[in-house]
Design a protein around this motif. Structure first.
Motif, PDB file in Angstrom:
ATOM      1  N   GLU A 244       0.958  -1.252   0.005  1.00 40.49           N
ATOM      2  CA  GLU A 244       0.015  -0.068  -0.097  1.00 40.49           C
ATOM      3  C   GLU A 244       0.908   1.255   0.102  1.00 40.49           C
ATOM      4  OE1 GLU A 244      -3.067  -0.026  -0.658  1.00 40.49           O
ATOM      5  OE2 GLU A 244      -3.544  -2.023  -0.263  1.00 40.49           O
ATOM      6  N   ILE A 245       1.965   1.392   0.589  1.00 38.79           N
ATOM      7  CA  ILE A 245       2.864   2.498   0.653  1.00 38.79           C
ATOM      8  C   ILE A 245       3.469   2.509  -0.931  1.00 38.79           C
ATOM      9  CG2 ILE A 245       5.232   3.043   1.309  1.00 38.79           C
ATOM     10  CD1 ILE A 245       4.682   1.695   4.105  1.00 38.79           C
ATOM     11  N   GLU A 246       3.864   1.580  -1.598  1.00 38.12           N
ATOM     12  CA  GLU A 246       4.187   1.683  -2.836  1.00 38.12           C
ATOM     13  C   GLU A 246       3.044   2.311  -3.811  1.00 38.12           C
ATOM     14  OE1 GLU A 246       5.908  -2.316  -3.937  1.00 38.12           O
ATOM     15  OE2 GLU A 246       7.417  -2.191  -2.632  1.00 38.12           O
ATOM     16  N   ARG A 247       1.931   2.065  -3.351  1.00 40.26           N
ATOM     17  CA  ARG A 247       0.883   2.469  -4.381  1.00 40.26           C
ATOM     18  C   ARG A 247       0.721   3.898  -4.346  1.00 40.26           C
ATOM     19  NH1 ARG A 247      -1.862  -2.685  -2.772  1.00 40.26           N
ATOM     20  NH2 ARG A 247      -2.147  -3.880  -4.510  1.00 40.26           N
ATOM     21  N   ALA A 248       1.494   4.701  -3.409  1.00 43.55           N
ATOM     22  CA  ALA A 248       1.459   6.191  -3.354  1.00 43.55           C
ATOM     23  C   ALA A 248      -0.073   6.735  -3.204  1.00 43.55           C
ATOM     24  CB  ALA A 248       2.274   6.643  -4.462  1.00 43.55           C
ATOM     25  N   ARG A 249      -0.807   5.849  -2.378  1.00 41.56           N
ATOM     26  CA  ARG A 249      -2.224   6.624  -2.288  1.00 41.56           C
ATOM     27  C   ARG A 249      -2.384   7.966  -1.559  1.00 41.56           C
ATOM     28  NH1 ARG A 249      -6.146   2.451  -2.883  1.00 41.56           N
ATOM     29  NH2 ARG A 249      -5.545   0.513  -2.713  1.00 41.56           N
TER      30      ARG A 249
ATOM     31  N   THR B 229      -1.609  14.380  12.601  1.00 38.79           N
ATOM     32  CA  THR B 229      -0.978  14.825  11.540  1.00 38.79           C
ATOM     33  C   THR B 229      -0.424  13.775  10.810  1.00 38.79           C
ATOM     34  OG1 THR B 229       1.214  15.007  12.683  1.00 38.79           O
ATOM     35  CG2 THR B 229      -0.178  16.828  12.819  1.00 38.79           C
ATOM     36  N   HIS B 230      -0.385  13.818   9.344  1.00 39.12           N
ATOM     37  CA  HIS B 230      -0.086  12.619   8.424  1.00 39.12           C
ATOM     38  C   HIS B 230       0.692  13.274   7.397  1.00 39.12           C
ATOM     39  CE1 HIS B 230      -3.594  11.501  11.040  1.00 39.12           C
ATOM     40  NE2 HIS B 230      -3.461  10.337  10.566  1.00 39.12           N
ATOM     41  N   VAL B 231       1.380  12.578   6.653  1.00 41.04           N
ATOM     42  CA  VAL B 231       2.119  12.741   5.276  1.00 41.04           C
ATOM     43  C   VAL B 231       0.908  12.775   4.374  1.00 41.04           C
ATOM     44  CG1 VAL B 231       4.339  12.094   5.905  1.00 41.04           C
ATOM     45  CG2 VAL B 231       2.701  10.412   5.019  1.00 41.04           C
ATOM     46  N   ALA B 232       1.313  13.233   3.119  1.00 39.40           N
ATOM     47  CA  ALA B 232       0.439  13.670   1.991  1.00 39.40           C
ATOM     48  C   ALA B 232       0.089  12.593   1.153  1.00 39.40           C
ATOM     49  CB  ALA B 232       0.978  14.923   1.010  1.00 39.40           C
ATOM     50  N   SER B 233       1.083  11.396   1.082  1.00 43.34           N
ATOM     51  CA  SER B 233       0.957  10.344   0.422  1.00 43.34           C
ATOM     52  C   SER B 233       1.719   9.059   1.141  1.00 43.34           C
ATOM     53  CB  SER B 233       1.625  10.643  -1.002  1.00 43.34           C
ATOM     54  OG  SER B 233       1.916   9.311  -1.584  1.00 43.34           O
ATOM     55  N   THR B 234       0.658   7.871   0.939  1.00 40.63           N
ATOM     56  CA  THR B 234       1.645   6.664   1.632  1.00 40.63           C
ATOM     57  C   THR B 234       3.099   6.387   1.398  1.00 40.63           C
ATOM     58  OG1 THR B 234       0.692   5.224  -0.235  1.00 40.63           O
ATOM     59  CG2 THR B 234      -0.687   5.640   1.704  1.00 40.63           C
ATOM     60  N   ALA B 235       3.301   6.861   0.107  1.00 40.95           N
ATOM     61  CA  ALA B 235       4.859   6.923  -0.189  1.00 40.95           C
ATOM     62  C   ALA B 235       5.773   7.465   0.597  1.00 40.95           C
ATOM     63  CB  ALA B 235       4.875   7.311  -1.920  1.00 40.95           C
ATOM     64  N   ASP B 236       5.363   8.598   1.069  1.00 37.96           N
ATOM     65  CA  ASP B 236       6.183   9.417   1.996  1.00 37.96           C
ATOM     66  C   ASP B 236       6.458   8.653   3.481  1.00 37.96           C
ATOM     67  OD1 ASP B 236       6.172  11.290   0.121  1.00 37.96           O
ATOM     68  OD2 ASP B 236       4.592  12.262   1.206  1.00 37.96           O
ATOM     69  N   VAL B 237       5.745   7.529   3.795  1.00 35.71           N
ATOM     70  CA  VAL B 237       5.792   6.817   4.898  1.00 35.71           C
ATOM     71  C   VAL B 237       7.167   5.996   4.823  1.00 35.71           C
ATOM     72  CG1 VAL B 237       4.975   4.834   6.358  1.00 35.71           C
ATOM     73  CG2 VAL B 237       3.359   6.388   5.278  1.00 35.71           C
ATOM     74  N   GLY B 238       7.673   5.656   3.604  1.00 37.09           N
ATOM     75  CA  GLY B 238       8.954   4.616   3.519  1.00 37.09           C
ATOM     76  C   GLY B 238       8.593   3.378   3.982  1.00 37.09           C
ATOM     77  N   ARG B 239       9.515   2.378   3.927  1.00 37.05           N
ATOM     78  CA  ARG B 239       9.481   1.140   4.325  1.00 37.05           C
ATOM     79  C   ARG B 239       8.968   0.892   5.816  1.00 37.05           C
ATOM     80  NH1 ARG B 239       8.532  -2.434   0.553  1.00 37.05           N
ATOM     81  NH2 ARG B 239       9.590  -4.349   1.839  1.00 37.05           N
ATOM     82  N   VAL B 240       8.139   0.091   5.956  1.00 38.10           N
ATOM     83  CA  VAL B 240       7.708  -0.512   7.485  1.00 38.10           C
ATOM     84  C   VAL B 240       7.937  -1.890   7.946  1.00 38.10           C
ATOM     85  CG1 VAL B 240       5.547  -0.651   8.819  1.00 38.10           C
ATOM     86  CG2 VAL B 240       5.845   1.264   7.571  1.00 38.10           C
TER      87      VAL B 240
END
Length: 256
Positions: A169-174, A223-234
């Motif tokens: 889901e992170i890689e999908r950049a939702r 507070t949250h980042v703007a895209s799941t891609a900004d989370v990085g690996r988990v």
């Protein structure tokens, strides 16, 4: 509706948009304000507006600095009390009421909390999509957190599957968007009902909602980042039983 940091979300209450800057722009690092009230005995000040997030909803408070003509202090704690957001300062030389000042948050810490908080929402969405099980509790520190779920049982195999799905889901950049939803509308939204928005006091209207588009939607003040891609690996670092019908999943946001 708005991406965090892009613009004020439509429907944001005017008083919130004006005074609780973190609620409408998670990427705001600094701001100007005025001291509204000073509690010298408690070593704290309340400001006309602030970008410092007060502890709540499992997310820790922000740290940072306030500077004014003739003085400065580190912000060591932030908490909402009786409708005001108080900032504890590490100085005996407190600013006076009416003092104009400049605030700056510890951005590295805040951004890591934003990544962590968003990762936990992804975890919640993955569990719901895979197992139709809602989240029942959680907490976080910068870079790591945990959520509890009413699983009957949980295993390391499930943990590995959850980790893979989170990173997919992170890689999908939702896109992650912020919205303010009228209570009459939110009470009819199945996504918000299953994340216990119906347990939030009725006087909180409208609800602030975080929507990871296509995956997870929750009433949330953090507070949250703007895209799941900004989370990085988990990495899922543990799965454990906390009793019958209460299982815990721990995760960490990896460096990078």
């Amino acid at each position: 509706m708005a991406v965090p940091g892009n613009k004020t979300p439509a429907g944001a209450p005017e008083d919130v948009a004006r005074t609780e800057l973190f609620a409408v722009d998670a990427y705001l690092r600094s701001f100007d304000s005025t001291v509204l009230e000073v509690d010298r005995e408690g070593g704290r000040v309340a400001l006309a507006r602030t970008a410092f997030y007060p502890q709540g909803g499992g997310q820790p408070y922000d740290l940072g600095e306030l500077r004014w003509d003739g003085g400065s202090a580190q912000v060591t704690r932030v908490k909402r009390e009786a409708g005001r957001i108080w900032h504890w300062l590490d100085t005996a030389e407190m600013p006076s009421e009416g003092t104009e000042l400049f605030g700056e948050i510890d951005w590295d810490r805040r951004h890591l909390l934003m990544r962590t908080h968003t990762a936990l929402h992804i975890l919640s969405g993955v569990i719901w999509s895979e197992y139709r099980i809602p989240v029942s509790g959680g907490n976080m520190d910068p870079g790591k957190g945990r959520l509890d779920f009413p699983f009957d049982s949980i295993s390391t195999d499930i943990g590995r599957r959850i980790e893979r799905r989170i990173n997919e889901e992170i890689e999908r950049a939702r896109e992650v968007v912020v919205d303010f939803v009228e209570r009459s509308e939110s009470d009819l939204d199945p996504a918000l009902i299953r994340t216990s928005a119906n347990l939030i006091p009725k006087e909180i209207d409208p609800l602030r909602v975080i929507d990871i588009v296509g995956l997870d939607k929750q009433a949330d003040g953090g507070t949250h980042v703007a895209s799941t891609a900004d989370v990085g690996r988990v990495a899922v670092t543990g799965t454990e039983s906390k009793g019958k019908g209460n299982k815990r999943v721990r995760l960490e946001v990896l460096p990078g």
